[in-house]
Write an enzyme that holds these catalytic residues in place. Sequence first.
Site, PDB file in Angstrom:
ATOM      1  CG  ASP A 299       0.800   2.778   3.888  1.00  0.00           C
ATOM      2  OD1 ASP A 299       0.870   4.018   3.839  1.00  0.00           O
ATOM      3  OD2 ASP A 299       1.191   2.013   3.129  1.00  0.00           O
ATOM      4  CG  HIS A 452       3.846  -0.064   7.889  1.00  0.00           C
ATOM      5  ND1 HIS A 452       4.962   0.246   7.083  1.00  0.00           N
ATOM      6  CD2 HIS A 452       2.841  -0.272   6.868  1.00  0.00           C
ATOM      7  CE1 HIS A 452       4.679  -0.236   5.836  1.00  0.00           C
ATOM      8  NE2 HIS A 452       3.694  -0.585   5.711  1.00  0.00           N
TER       9      HIS A 452
END
Length: 495
Positions: A299, A452
């Site tokens: 993400d 991430h």
Amino acid sequence: MKFFTILGVAAAFVVICAPETLAAPAATCTTVASKAKITEKVLAQLNPKYDCKKIKVGDKLCIQAVGSKAPSSVQSSAAPKCFSWHTISSGESCWSISKDAGITQDNLVKYNPGLNCSTIQPGQKICTAISSAAPSKASTGPTTTPTAFHCTSYYSVKKNDTCWSIWTAFGQTEDKFMANNPGIQCKGLQLGQQVCVATAAGPAPSSASKSSSGATPTPTGKWGCTKLHAIGKDETCWAISQAAKLTLDTFLSYNPGLDCRFLNAGVNVCIAQGAGGSPPPPIPIYTCTKKGTFAITFDDGPYNFTDALLDYLDTQSLKVTFFINGKNFGNIYDYAKTLKKAFDRGHQIAHHTWSHANISTLNEAALRSEITQLEVALRKIIGCIPTYFRPPFGAYNADNLRVLGAMGYKVVVWDVDSEDWLVENLKKEQTNYQNAIKGTTPADSGHISLQHDPHKITSQQLAPWAVDYVKKLGYKVTTVGDCLGDSDPKNWYRP
């Protein structure tokens, strides 16, 4: 070079073609159509006299109509005529236009030979409805009202059904089946979905009317959800199905993709179906449906460390999913080359809002703004927009799901959280991974993990460790789409 070709009396159009010269000895009509981003049907319409079985190097095929005009004397009285035109507005796509017109995207392309959905422009006019008997403006005689039809028999979609298998089983042609089910999405058939398999001439009988035998007429209209239930705190699928007087299997068939381990209070589920209903809101997806698969997802990028991560994934021949922000750690336009690199290498690109907003705090207008702003950027950079969406923080409410469903998105969360954004400690992140999948095996489960890529530790250390760890356990590392049984990348995007 440009040349003219006639699409036959039935289509009655002259088009200026952009040709494709075959260079590869192994070229086929299928590969030419794929390269040109058109369907084989459109390729055939653009080259009506060409025999694909005799394809050879040096042949020239028309792959795009870049201009058109109606001929003065070729029009046949039996030719299909357009009686409904749509002027394209800014932000529209073939998908949104076909959905609003109640037709499939394939039919939209069929009505507009040579249409290239990746290059449509605001102000361009396209046909959204045709009729072989459209009344002529020059006619002075009475206008004939087209015969009305209504559905007399519905079929409930079962596991492994396709549109092809259904219309074949009921002895229908593709055109007849599609006409009986306007707006049906053949790539997205759902268990329990009702499709029309038989029609009769004349208007649909009113709900109060009875047949001569006194039987109640079959309900007409689009089949869908007619009653929603907001999940209460600590409710279970079994409790909801019992209260609605449904079997658990029936309840689950009304809510495809629902995972009873992840029920969130306030989210709506469907508890009744019938004629005149609506599609249920999307069910948030927390885990893979294909056992033995593991979707490693990233993400908040792209950012400084994403390029090197892509190179590592290449060395492992792996494809993963990136949920993209427009402006978070960096601005998407500053990392356009990195994003295009990920897309071109076959990784799945998905939507994560423009600014990483907590959508559960947004009204509908603000949510739509977050979605469309990133869509504009993605169209500019990779030429399309995703069909998969992840809410930042995993936070959402029932109204968010309604809006996201209306905008064509599947909502994906996760069941394995590395918490890399929080701890910035490799050993703790590895422990979080191990604890999240403890007690499961590839034989009985699949997982979606959260990482991430803007975090250096994640891209350089956690990602390689996670890949090695889950592969040693026997899982196949793949994309979210593939782990949900949606393995064709064409389904991950729309124009």
